[in-house]
Design an enzyme around this catalytic site. Sequence first.
Site, PDB file in Angstrom:
ATOM      1  N   ARG A  13       0.855  -1.210   0.000  1.00 49.89           N
ATOM      2  CA  ARG A  13       0.000   0.000   0.000  1.00 49.89           C
ATOM      3  C   ARG A  13       0.884   1.251   0.000  1.00 49.89           C
ATOM      4  O   ARG A  13       2.110   1.153   0.128  1.00 49.89           O
ATOM      5  CB  ARG A  13      -0.961   0.009   1.188  1.00 49.89           C
ATOM      6  CG  ARG A  13      -0.285  -0.023   2.547  1.00 49.89           C
ATOM      7  CD  ARG A  13      -1.308  -0.329   3.645  1.00 49.89           C
ATOM      8  NE  ARG A  13      -0.672  -0.681   4.891  1.00 49.89           N
ATOM      9  CZ  ARG A  13      -0.493   0.155   5.914  1.00 49.89           C
ATOM     10  NH1 ARG A  13      -0.923   1.385   5.827  1.00 49.89           N
ATOM     11  NH2 ARG A  13       0.088  -0.257   7.027  1.00 49.89           N
ATOM     12  N   ASP A  53       8.232  -9.032   8.448  1.00 50.10           N
ATOM     13  CA  ASP A  53       8.066  -8.050   9.520  1.00 50.10           C
ATOM     14  C   ASP A  53       9.473  -7.605   9.898  1.00 50.10           C
ATOM     15  O   ASP A  53      10.243  -8.392  10.469  1.00 50.10           O
ATOM     16  CB  ASP A  53       7.339  -8.678  10.716  1.00 50.10           C
ATOM     17  CG  ASP A  53       7.108  -7.665  11.825  1.00 50.10           C
ATOM     18  OD1 ASP A  53       7.827  -6.635  11.856  1.00 50.10           O
ATOM     19  OD2 ASP A  53       6.232  -7.891  12.665  1.00 50.10           O
ATOM     20  N   VAL A  54       9.806  -6.365   9.573  1.00 49.06           N
ATOM     21  CA  VAL A  54      11.188  -5.905   9.768  1.00 49.06           C
ATOM     22  C   VAL A  54      11.586  -5.829  11.247  1.00 49.06           C
ATOM     23  O   VAL A  54      12.764  -5.719  11.564  1.00 49.06           O
ATOM     24  CB  VAL A  54      11.454  -4.544   9.074  1.00 49.06           C
ATOM     25  CG1 VAL A  54      11.375  -4.661   7.569  1.00 49.06           C
ATOM     26  CG2 VAL A  54      10.535  -3.448   9.605  1.00 49.06           C
ATOM     27  N   ASN A  78      11.590   0.969   2.173  1.00 53.58           N
ATOM     28  CA  ASN A  78      10.415   1.859   2.226  1.00 53.58           C
ATOM     29  C   ASN A  78       9.568   1.684   3.479  1.00 53.58           C
ATOM     30  O   ASN A  78       8.957   2.641   3.947  1.00 53.58           O
ATOM     31  CB  ASN A  78       9.553   1.609   0.973  1.00 53.58           C
ATOM     32  CG  ASN A  78       8.165   2.205   1.112  1.00 53.58           C
ATOM     33  OD1 ASN A  78       7.982   3.423   1.024  1.00 53.58           O
ATOM     34  ND2 ASN A  78       7.169   1.356   1.371  1.00 53.58           N
ATOM     35  N   SER A 130      12.400  11.169   5.254  1.00 56.09           N
ATOM     36  CA  SER A 130      11.289  12.134   5.377  1.00 56.09           C
ATOM     37  C   SER A 130      11.870  13.511   5.640  1.00 56.09           C
ATOM     38  O   SER A 130      12.930  13.624   6.283  1.00 56.09           O
ATOM     39  CB  SER A 130      10.400  11.746   6.559  1.00 56.09           C
ATOM     40  OG  SER A 130       9.537  12.828   6.904  1.00 56.09           O
ATOM     41  N   TYR A 143       9.931   9.714  15.249  1.00 58.86           N
ATOM     42  CA  TYR A 143       9.951   9.596  13.775  1.00 58.86           C
ATOM     43  C   TYR A 143      11.082  10.444  13.170  1.00 58.86           C
ATOM     44  O   TYR A 143      11.840   9.973  12.317  1.00 58.86           O
ATOM     45  CB  TYR A 143       8.587  10.032  13.247  1.00 58.86           C
ATOM     46  CG  TYR A 143       8.386   9.846  11.767  1.00 58.86           C
ATOM     47  CD1 TYR A 143       8.142   8.578  11.230  1.00 58.86           C
ATOM     48  CD2 TYR A 143       8.408  10.934  10.898  1.00 58.86           C
ATOM     49  CE1 TYR A 143       7.935   8.413   9.864  1.00 58.86           C
ATOM     50  CE2 TYR A 143       8.201  10.769   9.535  1.00 58.86           C
ATOM     51  CZ  TYR A 143       7.965   9.511   9.027  1.00 58.86           C
ATOM     52  OH  TYR A 143       7.764   9.352   7.678  1.00 58.86           O
ATOM     53  N   ALA A 145      13.841  11.489  14.580  1.00 64.52           N
ATOM     54  CA  ALA A 145      15.148  10.900  14.915  1.00 64.52           C
ATOM     55  C   ALA A 145      15.426   9.696  14.014  1.00 64.52           C
ATOM     56  O   ALA A 145      16.550   9.519  13.515  1.00 64.52           O
ATOM     57  CB  ALA A 145      15.173  10.488  16.380  1.00 64.52           C
ATOM     58  N   LYS A 147      14.320   9.127  10.970  1.00 63.86           N
ATOM     59  CA  LYS A 147      14.551   9.507   9.574  1.00 63.86           C
ATOM     60  C   LYS A 147      15.870  10.273   9.410  1.00 63.86           C
ATOM     61  O   LYS A 147      16.546  10.142   8.387  1.00 63.86           O
ATOM     62  CB  LYS A 147      13.368  10.322   9.043  1.00 63.86           C
ATOM     63  CG  LYS A 147      12.059   9.515   8.977  1.00 63.86           C
ATOM     64  CD  LYS A 147      12.176   8.284   8.089  1.00 63.86           C
ATOM     65  CE  LYS A 147      10.842   7.622   7.817  1.00 63.86           C
ATOM     66  NZ  LYS A 147      10.945   6.461   6.913  1.00 63.86           N
TER      67      LYS A 147
HETATM   68  P1  NDP Z   1       1.719   3.453   4.803  1.00 60.13           P
HETATM   69  O1  NDP Z   1       1.310   3.475   6.232  1.00 60.13           O
HETATM   70  O2  NDP Z   1       0.702   3.685   3.739  1.00 60.13           O
HETATM   71  O3  NDP Z   1       2.481   2.086   4.465  1.00 60.13           O
HETATM   72  C1  NDP Z   1       3.515   1.641   5.320  1.00 60.13           C
HETATM   73  C2  NDP Z   1       4.135   0.386   4.745  1.00 60.13           C
HETATM   74  O4  NDP Z   1       5.170  -0.039   5.661  1.00 60.13           O
HETATM   75  C3  NDP Z   1       3.113  -0.746   4.651  1.00 60.13           C
HETATM   76  O5  NDP Z   1       3.392  -1.521   3.510  1.00 60.13           O
HETATM   77  C4  NDP Z   1       3.397  -1.531   5.911  1.00 60.13           C
HETATM   78  O6  NDP Z   1       3.070  -2.902   5.809  1.00 60.13           O
HETATM   79  C5  NDP Z   1       4.917  -1.393   6.027  1.00 60.13           C
HETATM   80  N1  NDP Z   1       5.342  -1.684   7.398  1.00 60.13           N
HETATM   81  C6  NDP Z   1       5.039  -1.014   8.529  1.00 60.13           C
HETATM   82  N2  NDP Z   1       5.581  -1.639   9.595  1.00 60.13           N
HETATM   83  C7  NDP Z   1       6.257  -2.722   9.112  1.00 60.13           C
HETATM   84  C8  NDP Z   1       7.013  -3.756   9.708  1.00 60.13           C
HETATM   85  N3  NDP Z   1       7.203  -3.841  11.042  1.00 60.13           N
HETATM   86  N4  NDP Z   1       7.553  -4.709   8.908  1.00 60.13           N
HETATM   87  C9  NDP Z   1       7.366  -4.671   7.574  1.00 60.13           C
HETATM   88  N5  NDP Z   1       6.648  -3.722   6.937  1.00 60.13           N
HETATM   89  C10 NDP Z   1       6.099  -2.756   7.711  1.00 60.13           C
HETATM   90  O7  NDP Z   1       2.899   4.529   4.710  1.00 60.13           O
HETATM   91  P2  NDP Z   1       3.464   5.385   3.486  1.00 60.13           P
HETATM   92  O8  NDP Z   1       3.295   4.657   2.217  1.00 60.13           O
HETATM   93  O9  NDP Z   1       2.940   6.756   3.628  1.00 60.13           O
HETATM   94  O10 NDP Z   1       5.017   5.441   3.896  1.00 60.13           O
HETATM   95  C11 NDP Z   1       6.018   4.703   3.223  1.00 60.13           C
HETATM   96  C12 NDP Z   1       7.381   5.263   3.632  1.00 60.13           C
HETATM   97  O11 NDP Z   1       7.444   6.638   3.270  1.00 60.13           O
HETATM   98  C13 NDP Z   1       7.626   5.216   5.144  1.00 60.13           C
HETATM   99  O12 NDP Z   1       8.970   4.929   5.391  1.00 60.13           O
HETATM  100  C14 NDP Z   1       7.296   6.616   5.596  1.00 60.13           C
HETATM  101  O13 NDP Z   1       7.952   6.951   6.781  1.00 60.13           O
HETATM  102  C15 NDP Z   1       7.792   7.413   4.401  1.00 60.13           C
HETATM  103  N6  NDP Z   1       7.202   8.742   4.305  1.00 60.13           N
HETATM  104  C16 NDP Z   1       5.869   8.918   4.068  1.00 60.13           C
HETATM  105  C17 NDP Z   1       5.340  10.188   3.957  1.00 60.13           C
HETATM  106  C18 NDP Z   1       3.921  10.464   3.653  1.00 60.13           C
HETATM  107  O14 NDP Z   1       3.551  11.655   3.611  1.00 60.13           O
HETATM  108  N7  NDP Z   1       3.072   9.481   3.434  1.00 60.13           N
HETATM  109  C19 NDP Z   1       6.204  11.373   4.123  1.00 60.13           C
HETATM  110  C20 NDP Z   1       7.570  11.069   4.374  1.00 60.13           C
HETATM  111  C21 NDP Z   1       8.047   9.804   4.448  1.00 60.13           C
HETATM  112  P3  NDP Z   1       1.707  -3.485   6.477  1.00 60.13           P
HETATM  113  O15 NDP Z   1       0.610  -3.226   5.495  1.00 60.13           O
HETATM  114  O16 NDP Z   1       2.040  -4.909   6.676  1.00 60.13           O
HETATM  115  O17 NDP Z   1       1.471  -2.707   7.749  1.00 60.13           O
END
Ligand code: NDP
Length: 233
Positions: A13, A53-54, A78, A130, A143, A145, A147
């Site tokens: 997603r 799961d990271v 990501n 970010s 968050y 810290a 990034k």
């Molecule tokens: P979403 O919440 O839409 O998606 C997060 C993704 O990370 C999901 O696929 C989720 O998987 C996965 N994830 C979360 N926790 C874990 C875990 N423990 N192990 C494996 N996978 C995990 O977030 P975004 O798409 O918005 O964010 C993606 C990246 O971009 C992130 O690193 C975020 O910090 C960064 N970012 C986003 C911004 C924004 O405005 N949206 C701005 C700046 C940075 P699952 O479905 O299994 O939970």
Amino acid sequence: MESKKVIVTGGNRGIGKGIVLSLLEQSYHVLTTSRDIKKFDISHPNLKLADLDVCDDESVSKFQDIVNKYDPDILINNAGVTKDNLFLRMTEDDWNEVIDTNLNSVFKITKLVVKGMLKKKWGRIINISSISGSMGNSGQTNYSASKAGVDAFTRSLAKELGSRNITVNSIAPGFIQTDMTESLINEDLVMKIPLKRVGNVDDVASIVNFLASEESNYITGQTLVVDGGLFMK
Ligand code: NDP
């Protein structure tokens, strides 16, 4: 030329899914992950899915076997989470979960791919950080810290791996429309963005495509900001 193989963490997603779809469109082979493989609603002949799961060492260790067989050329770190709260209310669990998911995971997953890239004398590591990491954000000490750590990791690893033709860069998005930002986006915020809109996942995916391509051969150790001008140093 044979298509390059890419790993994208968290591709079910949001930004990760946008990156996966865009890479497939450019004829890359993609292996992407979710904590629950059943969450995927995309399929493609060049797409492989894996559970990861990271934060779970057993899951990371199982993923190692998959990575070894896949032998990726490019890694996109990501996966990430937010657990926002004002510092006085932030619990140690919220701190640890965010640092573990956003920063420690970058260490662990990058470890899985680097030896293979060294053998190939070619590689691309792209970390999604970010603007919060350089700008700071109230309610996001954990968050921000994590990034900032990702950006610093990026610069140091770029120095270590440059002589082996492996580039390491990060992308720092501003506000991108996804589940993560659903409750944060409002009219006031949009007015603060010089381009007067929040970003969409394709705004980030196109920069990933550029950094993955040969066109970015001479760029390493950089953080590319994709935020519509929200944060200017
Ligand atoms: P979403 O919440 O839409 O998606 C997060 C993704 O990370 C999901 O696929 C989720 O998987 C996965 N994830 C979360 N926790 C874990 C875990 N423990 N192990 C494996 N996978 C995990 O977030 P975004 O798409 O918005 O964010 C993606 C990246 O971009 C992130 O690193 C975020 O910090 C960064 N970012 C986003 C911004 C924004 O405005 N949206 C701005 C700046 C940075 P699952 O479905 O299994 O939970």
